[in-house]
Motif scaffolding. Structure first.
Motif, mmCIF file in Angstrom:
data_model
loop_
_atom_site.group_PDB
_atom_site.id
_atom_site.type_symbol
_atom_site.label_atom_id
_atom_site.label_comp_id
_atom_site.label_asym_id
_atom_site.label_seq_id
_atom_site.Cartn_x
_atom_site.Cartn_y
_atom_site.Cartn_z
ATOM 1 N N ASN A 45 -3.885 2.282 -3.096
ATOM 2 C CA ASN A 45 -3.680 3.727 -2.963
ATOM 3 C C ASN A 45 -4.630 4.280 -1.911
ATOM 4 O OD1 ASN A 45 -1.679 4.675 -4.860
ATOM 5 N ND2 ASN A 45 -3.106 4.197 -6.514
ATOM 6 N N MET A 46 -4.084 5.029 -0.962
ATOM 7 C CA MET A 46 -4.924 5.687 0.033
ATOM 8 C C MET A 46 -4.439 7.111 0.246
ATOM 9 S SD MET A 46 -5.534 2.669 2.857
ATOM 10 C CE MET A 46 -3.935 1.872 2.762
ATOM 11 N N ALA B 148 0.826 -1.207 0.000
ATOM 12 C CA ALA B 148 0.000 0.000 0.000
ATOM 13 C C ALA B 148 0.859 1.255 0.000
ATOM 14 C CB ALA B 148 -0.916 0.012 1.213
ATOM 15 N N CYS C 154 3.568 -0.928 4.156
ATOM 16 C CA CYS C 154 3.026 0.378 3.765
ATOM 17 C C CYS C 154 4.122 1.419 3.551
ATOM 18 C CB CYS C 154 2.066 0.891 4.828
ATOM 19 S SG CYS C 154 0.693 -0.230 5.208
ATOM 20 N N VAL D 275 -8.117 5.439 -6.104
ATOM 21 C CA VAL D 275 -7.855 5.547 -4.667
ATOM 22 C C VAL D 275 -8.854 4.675 -3.908
ATOM 23 C CG1 VAL D 275 -7.881 7.100 -2.682
ATOM 24 C CG2 VAL D 275 -6.814 7.838 -4.819
ATOM 25 N N ASP D 276 -8.334 3.830 -3.033
ATOM 26 C CA ASP D 276 -9.162 2.850 -2.340
ATOM 27 C C ASP D 276 -9.802 3.386 -1.061
ATOM 28 O OD1 ASP D 276 -8.481 0.151 -3.873
ATOM 29 O OD2 ASP D 276 -6.623 1.274 -3.647
ATOM 30 N N ALA D 277 -9.171 4.373 -0.430
ATOM 31 C CA ALA D 277 -9.716 4.908 0.820
ATOM 32 C C ALA D 277 -9.132 6.292 1.066
ATOM 33 C CB ALA D 277 -9.404 3.987 1.992
ATOM 34 N N ILE D 278 -9.930 7.143 1.717
ATOM 35 C CA ILE D 278 -9.495 8.503 2.048
ATOM 36 C C ILE D 278 -9.700 8.723 3.541
ATOM 37 C CG2 ILE D 278 -9.852 10.968 1.648
ATOM 38 C CD1 ILE D 278 -10.917 10.302 -1.126
ATOM 39 N N TYR D 279 -8.635 9.127 4.216
ATOM 40 C CA TYR D 279 -8.685 9.385 5.653
ATOM 41 C C TYR D 279 -8.367 10.851 5.920
ATOM 42 C CZ TYR D 279 -8.726 4.322 6.006
ATOM 43 O OH TYR D 279 -9.082 3.005 5.870
ATOM 44 N N HIS E 13 -7.425 -2.420 6.728
ATOM 45 C CA HIS E 13 -7.064 -3.064 5.461
ATOM 46 C C HIS E 13 -6.232 -4.330 5.660
ATOM 47 C CE1 HIS E 13 -8.544 0.300 2.972
ATOM 48 N NE2 HIS E 13 -8.190 1.034 4.015
ATOM 49 N N ILE F 236 0.348 5.227 0.928
ATOM 50 C CA ILE F 236 -0.528 6.200 1.574
ATOM 51 C C ILE F 236 0.006 7.587 1.234
ATOM 52 C CG2 ILE F 236 -1.563 6.939 3.746
ATOM 53 C CD1 ILE F 236 -0.745 4.157 4.879
ATOM 54 N N ILE G 166 -5.483 2.812 9.953
ATOM 55 C CA ILE G 166 -5.553 2.463 8.532
ATOM 56 C C ILE G 166 -5.175 0.999 8.313
ATOM 57 C CG2 ILE G 166 -4.568 2.941 6.254
ATOM 58 C CD1 ILE G 166 -4.207 5.851 7.209
#
Length: 237
Positions: A116-117, A16, A174, A141-145, A167, A18, A163
């Protein structure tokens, strides 16, 4: 093994990437300086000096406001005016327009089989356009934090544990890409790989001297090559 643009890549150890938003995915310091000064004008306050804005860039805006305004800004009034002004800047293309080559880079990382995050200290009021499911980011993009959906926030290393748990990732799987020493402190403190992006020109390699940065890049588009370098290093060690 995965084959990407003629390069055989093992994804066993890095799964991953980030990404920080400001100063990395998009260059926003100058635009934010103009934006904040327009809000200051509405509040009847003098403008922020650019040197002060650059020195405090990377801080949470709430924390930077007293420094930038010499403790003269009313935070509640600032945020009331900030939201519509922010929307105006986004809609007119003055802020948060992601370069086509950066979208292509996210696509390349996606095709490499990497997750991708995005991870940012921004509040929801600064993220509504990116959170729109029709935004092109959601293709790759798989997730946004961001501040409102996190319990812990950078530079607290526990932000990454949140995170990883969502996942099923380990820290060593990461890579965090950011532009500030605080990003390096958070990532390395959590056991992640860290890539420093110097594209915005505010930080230099010397600013990261206290942290074991795994790679430096001069632009977002260099990230895939940096990731491949980390993967190859891992496989050879």
């Amino acid at each position: 093994m995965k084959h990407t643009k003629g390069i055989m890549v093992s994804m066993r150890q890095i799964k991953a990437v980030i990404h920080d938003i400001d100063g990395n995915l998009t260059l926003t310091e100058e635009a934010c300086w103009h934006l904040e000064n327009e809000v200051y004008a509405l509040l009847g306050l003098p403008p922020i000096e650019r040197t002060v804005h650059r020195k405090t860039w990377g801080m949470k805006l709430d924390d930077a406001l007293p420094i930038r305004s010499n403790n003269r800004v009313d935070k509640q009034k600032f945020w009331e005016l900030f939201s519509p002004k922010y929307d105006e800047f986004v809609k007119t293309g003055r802020l948060d327009t992601i370069a086509k080559e950066n979208i292509a880079t996210l696509k390349q990382l996606h095709e490499m089989g990497l997750i991708n995050m995005l991870l940012t200290s921004r509040r929801a009021v600064e993220m509504s356009h990116y959170l729109n499911p029709e935004h092109v980011l959601h293709t790759y993009v798989d997730a946004i934090y961001y501040f409102d959906n996190m319990k812990f926030h950078k530079p607290d290393p526990r932000a990454f544990a949140h995170i990883e748990s969502e996942h099923g990732l380990k820290p060593e799987e990461c890579v965090y890409v950011g532009d500030q020493p605080g990003d390096a402190a958070a990532a390395k403190g959590a056991g992640l790989h860290f890539v420093a992006n110097l594209e915005e020109g505010i930080r230099t390699r010397e600013d990261f001297a206290d942290y074991p940065v795994d790679a430096f890049v001069q632009s977002f588009t260099e990230i895939p090559v940096a990731i491949l370098g980390l993967i190859n290093h891992k496989e050879q060690s």
